[in-house]
Design a protein around this motif. Structure first.
Motif, PDB file in Angstrom:
ATOM      1  N   MET A 188      86.650  21.953 -10.652  1.00 12.15           N
ATOM      2  CA  MET A 188      86.032  22.549  -9.600  1.00 12.15           C
ATOM      3  C   MET A 188      85.245  21.295  -9.124  1.00 12.15           C
ATOM      4  N   SER A 189      85.266  21.141  -7.606  1.00  7.09           N
ATOM      5  CA  SER A 189      84.480  19.888  -6.938  1.00  7.09           C
ATOM      6  C   SER A 189      83.311  20.118  -7.128  1.00  7.09           C
ATOM      7  N   ALA A 190      82.311  19.155  -6.976  1.00  3.14           N
ATOM      8  CA  ALA A 190      80.850  19.067  -6.718  1.00  3.14           C
ATOM      9  C   ALA A 190      80.496  19.908  -5.685  1.00  3.14           C
ATOM     10  N   SER A 191      81.034  19.849  -4.625  1.00  7.02           N
ATOM     11  CA  SER A 191      80.667  20.742  -3.536  1.00  7.02           C
ATOM     12  C   SER A 191      80.824  22.246  -3.626  1.00  7.02           C
ATOM     13  N   SER A 192      81.948  22.482  -4.219  1.00  5.87           N
ATOM     14  CA  SER A 192      82.245  23.869  -4.448  1.00  5.87           C
ATOM     15  C   SER A 192      81.575  24.684  -5.595  1.00  5.87           C
ATOM     16  N   SER A 193      80.851  23.804  -6.375  1.00  4.06           N
ATOM     17  CA  SER A 193      80.024  24.304  -7.613  1.00  4.06           C
ATOM     18  C   SER A 193      78.443  24.479  -6.948  1.00  4.06           C
ATOM     19  N   GLY A 194      77.613  24.199  -8.031  1.00  5.29           N
ATOM     20  CA  GLY A 194      76.158  24.163  -7.629  1.00  5.29           C
ATOM     21  C   GLY A 194      75.882  22.818  -7.361  1.00  5.29           C
ATOM     22  N   GLY A 195      76.832  22.029  -7.019  1.00  7.21           N
ATOM     23  CA  GLY A 195      76.601  20.547  -6.463  1.00  7.21           C
ATOM     24  C   GLY A 195      75.734  19.696  -7.542  1.00  7.21           C
ATOM     25  N   VAL A 196      75.262  18.598  -6.996  1.00  6.08           N
ATOM     26  CA  VAL A 196      74.769  17.311  -7.840  1.00  6.08           C
ATOM     27  C   VAL A 196      73.191  17.584  -7.924  1.00  6.08           C
ATOM     28  N   ILE A 197      72.256  17.789  -8.803  1.00  3.09           N
ATOM     29  CA  ILE A 197      70.871  18.274  -8.913  1.00  3.09           C
ATOM     30  C   ILE A 197      70.279  17.091  -9.555  1.00  3.09           C
ATOM     31  N   VAL A 198      69.177  16.689  -8.875  1.00  6.71           N
ATOM     32  CA  VAL A 198      68.004  15.760  -9.413  1.00  6.71           C
ATOM     33  C   VAL A 198      66.858  16.434 -10.053  1.00  6.71           C
ATOM     34  N   PHE A 199      66.434  16.739 -11.107  1.00  8.72           N
ATOM     35  CA  PHE A 199      65.068  17.394 -11.255  1.00  8.72           C
ATOM     36  C   PHE A 199      64.105  16.342 -11.362  1.00  8.72           C
ATOM     37  N   LEU A 200      63.065  16.612 -10.399  1.00  9.89           N
ATOM     38  CA  LEU A 200      62.120  15.358 -10.193  1.00  9.89           C
ATOM     39  C   LEU A 200      60.660  15.782 -10.719  1.00  9.89           C
ATOM     40  N   ASP A 201      60.375  15.029 -11.432  1.00 10.88           N
ATOM     41  CA  ASP A 201      58.702  15.009 -11.916  1.00 10.88           C
ATOM     42  C   ASP A 201      57.995  13.976 -11.055  1.00 10.88           C
ATOM     43  N   ILE A 202      56.651  14.083 -10.685  1.00 11.22           N
ATOM     44  CA  ILE A 202      56.189  13.420 -10.066  1.00 11.22           C
ATOM     45  C   ILE A 202      55.040  12.298 -10.652  1.00 11.22           C
ATOM     46  N   ASP A 203      54.052  12.737 -11.711  1.00 13.26           N
ATOM     47  CA  ASP A 203      53.164  12.077 -12.212  1.00 13.26           C
ATOM     48  C   ASP A 203      54.076  11.430 -13.164  1.00 13.26           C
ATOM     49  N   ARG A 259      73.650  29.069 -14.247  1.00 10.98           N
ATOM     50  CA  ARG A 259      74.807  29.291 -14.722  1.00 10.98           C
ATOM     51  C   ARG A 259      75.323  30.845 -14.710  1.00 10.98           C
ATOM     52  N   ALA A 260      74.397  31.591 -14.925  1.00  7.70           N
ATOM     53  CA  ALA A 260      74.575  33.158 -15.066  1.00  7.70           C
ATOM     54  C   ALA A 260      75.025  33.436 -13.604  1.00  7.70           C
ATOM     55  N   GLN A 261      74.563  32.805 -12.685  1.00  5.49           N
ATOM     56  CA  GLN A 261      74.874  33.328 -11.186  1.00  5.49           C
ATOM     57  C   GLN A 261      76.014  32.656 -10.513  1.00  5.49           C
ATOM     58  N   GLY A 262      76.850  31.765 -11.625  1.00  5.33           N
ATOM     59  CA  GLY A 262      77.836  31.180 -11.185  1.00  5.33           C
ATOM     60  C   GLY A 262      77.663  30.032 -10.237  1.00  5.33           C
ATOM     61  N   GLN A 263      76.526  29.434 -10.439  1.00  2.00           N
ATOM     62  CA  GLN A 263      76.285  28.210  -9.510  1.00  2.00           C
ATOM     63  C   GLN A 263      75.674  27.166 -10.417  1.00  2.00           C
ATOM     64  N   ALA A 264      76.258  26.955 -11.845  1.00  3.27           N
ATOM     65  CA  ALA A 264      75.939  25.844 -12.360  1.00  3.27           C
ATOM     66  C   ALA A 264      76.270  24.385 -11.587  1.00  3.27           C
ATOM     67  N   PRO A 265      75.237  23.441 -11.842  1.00  7.63           N
ATOM     68  CA  PRO A 265      75.693  22.154 -11.113  1.00  7.63           C
ATOM     69  C   PRO A 265      76.805  21.539 -11.657  1.00  7.63           C
ATOM     70  N   ALA A 266      77.607  20.636 -10.922  1.00  6.71           N
ATOM     71  CA  ALA A 266      78.628  19.897 -11.461  1.00  6.71           C
ATOM     72  C   ALA A 266      78.027  18.794 -12.071  1.00  6.71           C
ATOM     73  N   ALA A 267      76.843  18.359 -11.839  1.00  7.99           N
ATOM     74  CA  ALA A 267      76.273  17.278 -12.399  1.00  7.99           C
ATOM     75  C   ALA A 267      74.575  17.444 -12.112  1.00  7.99           C
ATOM     76  N   TRP A 268      73.986  16.738 -13.206  1.00  2.32           N
ATOM     77  CA  TRP A 268      72.697  17.101 -13.090  1.00  2.32           C
ATOM     78  C   TRP A 268      71.714  15.993 -13.846  1.00  2.32           C
ATOM     79  N   VAL A 269      70.569  15.234 -13.544  1.00  2.00           N
ATOM     80  CA  VAL A 269      69.756  14.325 -14.147  1.00  2.00           C
ATOM     81  C   VAL A 269      68.424  14.705 -13.887  1.00  2.00           C
ATOM     82  N   CYS A 270      67.699  14.347 -14.967  1.00  3.55           N
ATOM     83  CA  CYS A 270      66.230  14.654 -15.026  1.00  3.55           C
ATOM     84  C   CYS A 270      65.536  13.321 -14.883  1.00  3.55           C
TER      85      CYS A 270
END
Length: 197
Positions: A1-16, A119-130
């Motif tokens: 599955m390609s990154a664009s056809s899945s949940g894409g690439v996600i960056v979880f962003l904290d602020i402080d 993931r339950a919605q079928g939209q799991a990211p292809a890659a993710w980082v926190c």
């Protein structure tokens, strides 16, 4: 599955502690800026990195609970983008999503819940980082889901925030996941140091 056809690439962003360093050793931010420009520059470099699809930001900071705070973040992105032509931050007009604004707990658990929902919605990211100054791997609270987060965490120092080196490490982690070569046998800290299990 390609990154664009899945949940894409996600960056979880904290602020402080990521865009806004704090503590007695943190450098002062000069008004009208709200965040440290060096940290914003690092985030901008991450978003501009050549990846199969554009990384999208999910707000995992407690700032997500206050719409006015979210607006302040986006205003800072616009300020930085206007002062730094070509920065992708200038084009960020909204977060793609945020972790739950109804349930607050350990940061790792909040992010895991978001991922499990997708993931339950079928939209799991292809890659993710926190990107976070909070502990997401070690400690009793994190033990159960540690394996899930291995290879997905760049931990910043609260008094320094996100650095260019850590942004590059985040890009490397995303590329490793997209290539299917991410290893869970070693922990990679935000400073690039590897630790065995």
């Amino acid at each position: 599955m390609s990154a664009s056809s899945s949940g894409g690439v996600i960056v979880f962003l904290d602020i402080d502690g990521v865009l806004l360093p704090f503590g007695s050793n943190a450098a002062a931010v000069e008004p009208p800026a709200l965040f440290d420009d060096a940290c914003l520059s690092a985030l901008s470099a991450l978003l501009a990195a050549p990846l199969p699809c554009e990384p999208r930001l999910v707000l995992s900071s407690t700032w997500r609970a206050q719409p006015a705070f979210v607006a302040d973040i986006l205003d800072e992105f616009r300020r930085f983008g206007a002062a730094n032509d070509g920065s992708p931050l200038g084009a960020v007009t909204a977060f793609v999503d945020a972790t739950s604004t109804e349930h607050f707990g350990a940061r790792q658990h909040e992010i895991a819940s978001w991922l499990e929902r997708r993931r339950a919605q079928g939209q799991a990211p292809a890659a993710w980082v926190c990107l976070d100054d909070e502990e997401l791997l070690d400690g009793e609270e994190c033990a159960e889901r540690r394996a899930m987060f291995e290879g997905h965490v760049v931990q910043t120092r609260s008094d320094v925030g996100l650095t260019a080196e850590q942004a590059a490490r985040a890009v490397a982690l995303l590329r490793a996941q997209l290539a299917g070569s991410g290893s869970t046998s070693k922990r990679r800290r935000g400073d690039g140091e590897e630790e065995g299990e």
